[in-house]
Design a protein around this motif. Sequence first.
Motif, mmCIF file in Angstrom:
data_model
loop_
_atom_site.group_PDB
_atom_site.id
_atom_site.type_symbol
_atom_site.label_atom_id
_atom_site.label_comp_id
_atom_site.label_asym_id
_atom_site.label_seq_id
_atom_site.Cartn_x
_atom_site.Cartn_y
_atom_site.Cartn_z
ATOM 1 N N GLN A 22 48.764 35.691 49.101
ATOM 2 C CA GLN A 22 49.660 34.758 49.021
ATOM 3 C C GLN A 22 48.620 32.935 49.878
ATOM 4 O O GLN A 22 49.672 32.475 50.640
ATOM 5 N N GLY A 23 47.762 32.998 50.200
ATOM 6 C CA GLY A 23 47.416 32.070 51.226
ATOM 7 C C GLY A 23 47.581 32.840 52.493
ATOM 8 O O GLY A 23 46.623 31.276 53.195
ATOM 9 N N ALA A 24 47.885 33.239 52.728
ATOM 10 C CA ALA A 24 47.829 34.229 54.686
ATOM 11 C C ALA A 24 46.473 34.487 54.774
ATOM 12 O O ALA A 24 45.633 35.190 53.913
ATOM 13 N N LYS A 25 46.190 33.934 55.682
ATOM 14 C CA LYS A 25 44.491 34.239 56.730
ATOM 15 C C LYS A 25 44.610 33.752 58.277
ATOM 16 O O LYS A 25 45.686 33.705 58.360
ATOM 17 N N PRO A 26 43.887 34.780 58.724
ATOM 18 C CA PRO A 26 43.158 34.366 60.792
ATOM 19 C C PRO A 26 43.037 33.066 60.431
ATOM 20 O O PRO A 26 43.198 32.022 60.154
ATOM 21 N N ASP A 27 44.135 32.612 62.036
ATOM 22 C CA ASP A 27 43.751 31.162 62.130
ATOM 23 C C ASP A 27 42.522 31.180 62.678
ATOM 24 O O ASP A 27 41.644 29.904 62.535
ATOM 25 N N LEU A 28 41.251 32.016 63.095
ATOM 26 C CA LEU A 28 40.954 31.802 63.695
ATOM 27 C C LEU A 28 39.708 33.457 63.887
ATOM 28 O O LEU A 28 39.972 34.438 63.892
ATOM 29 N N THR A 29 38.335 32.845 63.575
ATOM 30 C CA THR A 29 37.732 34.500 62.530
ATOM 31 C C THR A 29 36.663 34.206 63.977
ATOM 32 O O THR A 29 35.755 33.352 63.582
ATOM 33 N N LEU A 30 36.874 34.525 64.780
ATOM 34 C CA LEU A 30 34.802 35.299 65.588
ATOM 35 C C LEU A 30 34.465 36.371 65.173
ATOM 36 O O LEU A 30 34.432 37.556 65.039
ATOM 37 N N TRP A 31 33.158 35.652 64.716
ATOM 38 C CA TRP A 31 32.196 36.704 63.719
ATOM 39 C C TRP A 31 30.665 36.835 64.625
ATOM 40 O O TRP A 31 29.930 35.778 64.935
ATOM 41 N N LEU A 32 31.019 38.026 64.685
ATOM 42 C CA LEU A 32 29.788 38.367 65.792
ATOM 43 C C LEU A 32 28.609 38.981 65.032
ATOM 44 O O LEU A 32 28.613 39.493 64.021
ATOM 45 N N ASP A 33 27.040 37.959 64.701
ATOM 46 C CA ASP A 33 26.503 38.715 63.646
ATOM 47 C C ASP A 33 25.453 39.057 64.355
ATOM 48 O O ASP A 33 24.134 38.231 65.447
ATOM 49 N N CYS A 34 24.830 39.741 64.087
ATOM 50 C CA CYS A 34 23.614 40.533 64.469
ATOM 51 C C CYS A 34 22.831 41.034 63.523
ATOM 52 O O CYS A 34 23.023 41.451 62.065
ATOM 53 N N PRO A 35 21.120 40.752 63.700
ATOM 54 C CA PRO A 35 20.304 41.673 62.555
ATOM 55 C C PRO A 35 21.173 43.299 62.148
ATOM 56 O O PRO A 35 21.619 44.303 63.043
ATOM 57 N N ALA A 36 20.922 43.746 61.017
ATOM 58 C CA ALA A 36 21.628 44.947 60.598
ATOM 59 C C ALA A 36 21.219 46.152 61.619
ATOM 60 O O ALA A 36 21.921 47.069 61.787
ATOM 61 N N GLU A 37 19.608 45.740 61.695
ATOM 62 C CA GLU A 37 18.868 47.140 62.135
ATOM 63 C C GLU A 37 19.833 46.999 63.677
ATOM 64 O O GLU A 37 19.528 48.172 64.264
ATOM 65 N N ILE A 38 19.522 46.100 64.330
ATOM 66 C CA ILE A 38 20.314 46.125 65.714
ATOM 67 C C ILE A 38 21.981 46.365 65.636
ATOM 68 O O ILE A 38 21.900 47.649 66.688
ATOM 69 N N GLY A 39 22.158 45.995 64.989
ATOM 70 C CA GLY A 39 23.903 46.927 64.834
ATOM 71 C C GLY A 39 24.399 48.242 64.750
ATOM 72 O O GLY A 39 24.356 48.635 64.946
ATOM 73 N N LEU A 40 23.167 48.670 63.699
ATOM 74 C CA LEU A 40 23.112 50.444 62.632
ATOM 75 C C LEU A 40 22.328 51.288 64.087
ATOM 76 O O LEU A 40 22.597 52.365 64.477
ATOM 77 N N ALA A 41 21.227 50.331 64.867
ATOM 78 C CA ALA A 41 21.236 51.141 65.936
ATOM 79 C C ALA A 41 21.661 51.521 67.666
ATOM 80 O O ALA A 41 22.056 52.571 67.271
ATOM 81 N N ARG A 42 22.606 49.813 67.271
ATOM 82 C CA ARG A 42 23.993 50.915 68.712
ATOM 83 C C ARG A 42 24.819 51.579 67.807
ATOM 84 O O ARG A 42 25.304 52.538 69.007
ATOM 85 N N ALA A 43 25.317 51.439 66.900
ATOM 86 C CA ALA A 43 25.957 52.102 66.088
ATOM 87 C C ALA A 43 25.873 53.599 66.105
ATOM 88 O O ALA A 43 26.477 55.143 66.146
ATOM 89 N N ARG A 44 24.908 54.096 65.282
ATOM 90 C CA ARG A 44 24.437 55.481 65.292
ATOM 91 C C ARG A 44 23.793 56.492 66.104
ATOM 92 O O ARG A 44 23.690 57.665 65.807
#
Length: 206
Positions: free
Chosen positions: A125-147
């Motif tokens: 019902q309209g509730a959402k974060p006041d602030l969203t910090l989006w950590l953006d990186c290419p999928a290739e970089i994130g996946l390499a770290r996470a995997r």
Amino acid sequence: MNPQFISIEGLEGAGKSTQRTVLAAWVAKRFGQPMVTREPGGTVMAEQIREVLLAHHDEPVDVLTELLLMFAARRQHFSAAIRPALANGQWVVSDRFTDASYAYQGGGRGIAWEQIAELENLVLQGAKPDLTLWLDCPAEIGLARARQRGELDRIETEDIAFFERCRAAYERRRSEDPQRIIRLDATGSIESVSAALIQALEARYS
Ligand code: Z5A
């Protein structure tokens, strides 16, 4: 200032868990210990839904079932944990929230934006974060770290094109709500991402 609800978003391996600690420490120093939580999950019941969502299943998982479970967990998380904390004057830091459903179920799985918005209206019902910090990186970089971590959950087994669609959906979300969603370049070192995150917090709340 009213207690704030801050979410942190990004692809897997973007550094959300790492930077969540920095974010929570910054909030704690100025505004008191925040409630630190995550999605899917954040309450006992929502964590059980998380297990179902991330497990491998023998039957195909319908994309709408996945979306509905994300929102079922979110409703429980919001009503039993986030809303009471905010009402009690406590800040909330959440690793993911509704933007992740637009990114993964919208961008990744291809569910129409409007359908997700309908569900969002019903559930929050309209509730959402006041602030969203989006950590953006290419999928290739994130996946390499996470995997490097080893075993992959059900969603992590998707291919790189899936995660690039999720990333594009995050950018769409940001462009639709640039006041709330701040993009941070997550390709640099952990320290440089933390510095950018703190700068964004200082700019917003000092
Ligand atoms: N999902 C969804 O589909 N729909 C929804 O509505 C919601 C979620 C809410 C679980 O999310 C899954 O649910 C997720 C989306 C889906 N599936 N996927 N993929 P999650 O948030 O619990 O899981 P995750 O995204 O897979 O988290 P993660 O892999 O733990 O990523 P992270 O928290 O962003 O990264 P991290 O743990 O901080 O860092 C990973 C590694 O990289 C670690 O070794 C760090 O030391 C290293 N790292 C971090 N930052 C850096 C930098 N800057 N440089 C170098 N190395 C770094």
